[in-house]
Scaffold this active site. Structure first.
Site, PDB file in Angstrom:
ATOM      1  N   CYS A 112       2.442  29.769 -14.448  1.00  0.00           N
ATOM      2  CA  CYS A 112       1.927  30.303 -15.710  1.00  0.00           C
ATOM      3  C   CYS A 112       1.396  29.205 -16.620  1.00  0.00           C
ATOM      4  O   CYS A 112       1.981  28.893 -17.661  1.00  0.00           O
ATOM      5  CB  CYS A 112       3.028  31.095 -16.408  1.00  0.00           C
ATOM      6  N   GLU A 113       0.321  28.590 -16.213  1.00  0.00           N
ATOM      7  CA  GLU A 113      -0.352  27.540 -16.999  1.00  0.00           C
ATOM      8  C   GLU A 113      -1.824  27.596 -16.618  1.00  0.00           C
ATOM      9  O   GLU A 113      -2.143  27.678 -15.427  1.00  0.00           O
ATOM     10  CB  GLU A 113       0.130  26.143 -16.582  1.00  0.00           C
ATOM     11  N   ARG A 168      -1.576  16.586  -8.759  1.00  0.00           N
ATOM     12  CA  ARG A 168      -2.678  15.649  -9.014  1.00  0.00           C
ATOM     13  C   ARG A 168      -3.889  16.285  -9.696  1.00  0.00           C
ATOM     14  O   ARG A 168      -4.449  15.690 -10.615  1.00  0.00           O
ATOM     15  CB  ARG A 168      -3.091  14.921  -7.725  1.00  0.00           C
ATOM     16  N   TYR A 208       1.519  10.986  -3.075  1.00  0.00           N
ATOM     17  CA  TYR A 208       1.702  11.473  -4.448  1.00  0.00           C
ATOM     18  C   TYR A 208       1.548  12.993  -4.516  1.00  0.00           C
ATOM     19  O   TYR A 208       1.015  13.528  -5.484  1.00  0.00           O
ATOM     20  CB  TYR A 208       0.731  10.776  -5.405  1.00  0.00           C
ATOM     21  N   PRO A 227       0.808  -1.224   0.000  1.00  0.00           N
ATOM     22  CA  PRO A 227       0.000   0.000   0.000  1.00  0.00           C
ATOM     23  C   PRO A 227       0.840   1.272   0.000  1.00  0.00           C
ATOM     24  O   PRO A 227       1.891   1.327   0.635  1.00  0.00           O
ATOM     25  CB  PRO A 227      -0.768  -0.103   1.324  1.00  0.00           C
ATOM     26  N   GLY A 228       0.380   2.259  -0.722  1.00  0.00           N
ATOM     27  CA  GLY A 228       1.016   3.568  -0.705  1.00  0.00           C
ATOM     28  C   GLY A 228       0.011   4.604  -0.231  1.00  0.00           C
ATOM     29  O   GLY A 228       0.039   5.071   0.908  1.00  0.00           O
ATOM     30  N   ARG A 229      -0.929   4.908  -1.118  1.00  0.00           N
ATOM     31  CA  ARG A 229      -1.919   5.945  -0.830  1.00  0.00           C
ATOM     32  C   ARG A 229      -2.673   5.700   0.482  1.00  0.00           C
ATOM     33  O   ARG A 229      -2.879   6.615   1.270  1.00  0.00           O
ATOM     34  CB  ARG A 229      -2.915   6.012  -1.982  1.00  0.00           C
TER      35      ARG A 229
END
Ligand code: LLP
Length: 420
Positions: free
Chosen positions: A347-348, A317, A375, A279-281
């Site tokens: 600037c996007e 994300r 993440y 497991p990560g999240r």
């Protein structure tokens, strides 16, 4: 995993026993704040459900590789799932042990293989025939036998975002299910490899158990065939992927998830094998928040913008997966809310953190972006020459700076200009 480590006390959001206002004043913003209690609780949910079984938990370092975070898990007895030589070095620096590490990833370099062999990792999760050959050659040069499992792609649909589903035929990961048996035969024929297990990973942010059961059933059928061919499968690695609540998702509770999988493995007569979880999240995601300050409010004809000091370089994300993160004022006001797109200074147009959020806010206010333990910092960058944020860990009433904010000179310290 609940948000309970991050709760309001007397109208102010706290991380465990510490006010988020105090944290922002002391360490500046943007600031990642982790809760030791929340990390511990999320990990223990796995560990407790594994008790009495031959099962162990390898925390996926990619979700959050901060040394203090890894160290909290290492102290609890966790193993780790790594995908690079860099992550190997992190785990060892954080007090983890090589014998508790599994090494995943589709593109391991010879150098990374050497590092992992010399350190003595528990298992290489191999993803292709070409990788089997490379690992065999490297292990031969080092005079070692590399313990391996093959990552099998069970071709089940985890019903998650296309960028984070990994177990479908169309994905780059793993060995195709139909080719797995012959791949195991090929592995068995290689002198410097030792087959020890089988693994899969079907995706991430999965909120149902059913796809896991489908994948598991296919894997167990395969195990029987592989063993009929003479190899011995000591462990089954079911991967990671269990989802968390970002907004209204209702993933199964960790204990139920673990017990259901273990019960299935036992019911099908494979209870003598060891079971690995990666497991990560689900062990880090809701153990962190990102604190940011409102710079400007910018009303518009079609939209109102709240421009904050965190951006897509800090939390990619939303820009990358249209992901939802809850955003809450640190000190809620009683005023009527307005609807804002919460955006950063990059600037996007893709630099947004939350869309159409009803917020009662003023410039200078602090916001907490929730579920930022997984993440988040791990995927942050220096785009627009923005130093990466600081990270702190709260432990009861104590606060520890676990990563200093980067400075601008650090960002170009390795660069140089031409002599003439
Ligand atoms: N094991 C393997 C082999 C993996 O590839 C992954 C994640 C994990 C374990 C851990 O999965 P988890 O329990 O965290 O779902 N950046 C994306 C997620 C990418 C996941 C990649 N693999 C996001 O922010 O949603």
């Amino acid at each position: 995993m609940s948000h309970s480590a991050f709760a309001y006390v007397d109208g102010v959001l706290h991380a465990e026993g510490v006010s988020a206002v105090t944290l922002a004043e002391r360490f500046g913003t943007p600031l990642f704040v982790y809760s030791r209690a929340a990390l511990t609780e999320a990990y223990q949910a796995y560990a407790k459900a594994c008790e009495g079984h031959r099962a162990c938990v390898h925390v996926a370092v990619k979700a959050n590789g901060n040394l203090a975070v890894l160290n909290v898990f290492a102290r609890l007895g966790a193993g780790f799932d790594i995908v690079s030589g860099g992550e190997l070095a992190r785990v060892l620096a954080a007090g983890g042990q090589a014998k508790d590490i599994v090494f995943s990833g589709v593109g391991k370099s010879e150098d990374e293989m050497r590092q992992a062999l010399d350190a003595g990792v528990k298992c290489f999760n191999v993803e292709s025939i070409a990788e089997l050959d490379r690992l065999n050659a490297v292990a031969g040069q080092r005079g070692k036998k590399a313990p391996i499992s093959l990552r099998v792609n069970p071709d089940v649909d985890p019903k998650t975002h296309p960028y984070i589903s990994t177990g479908l035929k169309a994905n780059k990961f793993g060995v195709a299910f139909d080719e797995a048996r012959s791949a195991y035969r090929a592995a068995a024929a290689l002198e410097h490899l030792e087959v020890v297990g089988i693994d899969c990973h079907i995706g991430s942010q999965i909120t149902e158990i059913a796809p896991y059961i489908d994948a598991l059933d296919k894997l167990l059928d395969l195990v029987t065939q592989i063993e009929a061919d003479g190899a011995r499968i000591r462990h089954i690695d079911v991967g990671g992927g269990l989802g968390i609540t970002y907004s209204t998702e209702t993933p199964p509770e960790t204990g139920l998830f673990v017990r259901t999988l273990l019960a299935r493995i036992e019911a099908r007569g494979h209870g003598h094998r060891e079971v690995f979880f990666e497991p990560g999240r689900s062990v880090t995601g809701n153990a962190g928040i990102l604190l940011t300050r409102v710079e400007f409010l910018k009303p518009g004809a079609e939209k109102n913008f709240a421009i904050v000091d965190a951006a897509m370089n800090d939390l990619a994300r939303p820009a990358m997966y249209q992901a939802y993160h809850a955003i809450d004022p640190v000190v809620p006001r009683q005023d009527a809310p307005h609807v804002y797109d919460v955006v950063g200074p990059v600037c996007e147009s893709g630099d947004w953190l939350g869309r159409e959020r009803a917020l009662a806010i003023e410039p200078g206010d602090l916001l907490a972006i929730r579920s930022a333990g997984a993440y988040s910092f791990a995927m942050s960058s220096n785009y627009n020459t923005r130093p990466r944020a600081a990270e702190v860990m709260v432990d009861g009433g104590e606060v520890h700076l676990v990563r200093a904010r980067e400075t601008v000179p650090e960002l170009f310290a390795g660069e140089s200009i031409l002599p003439r």
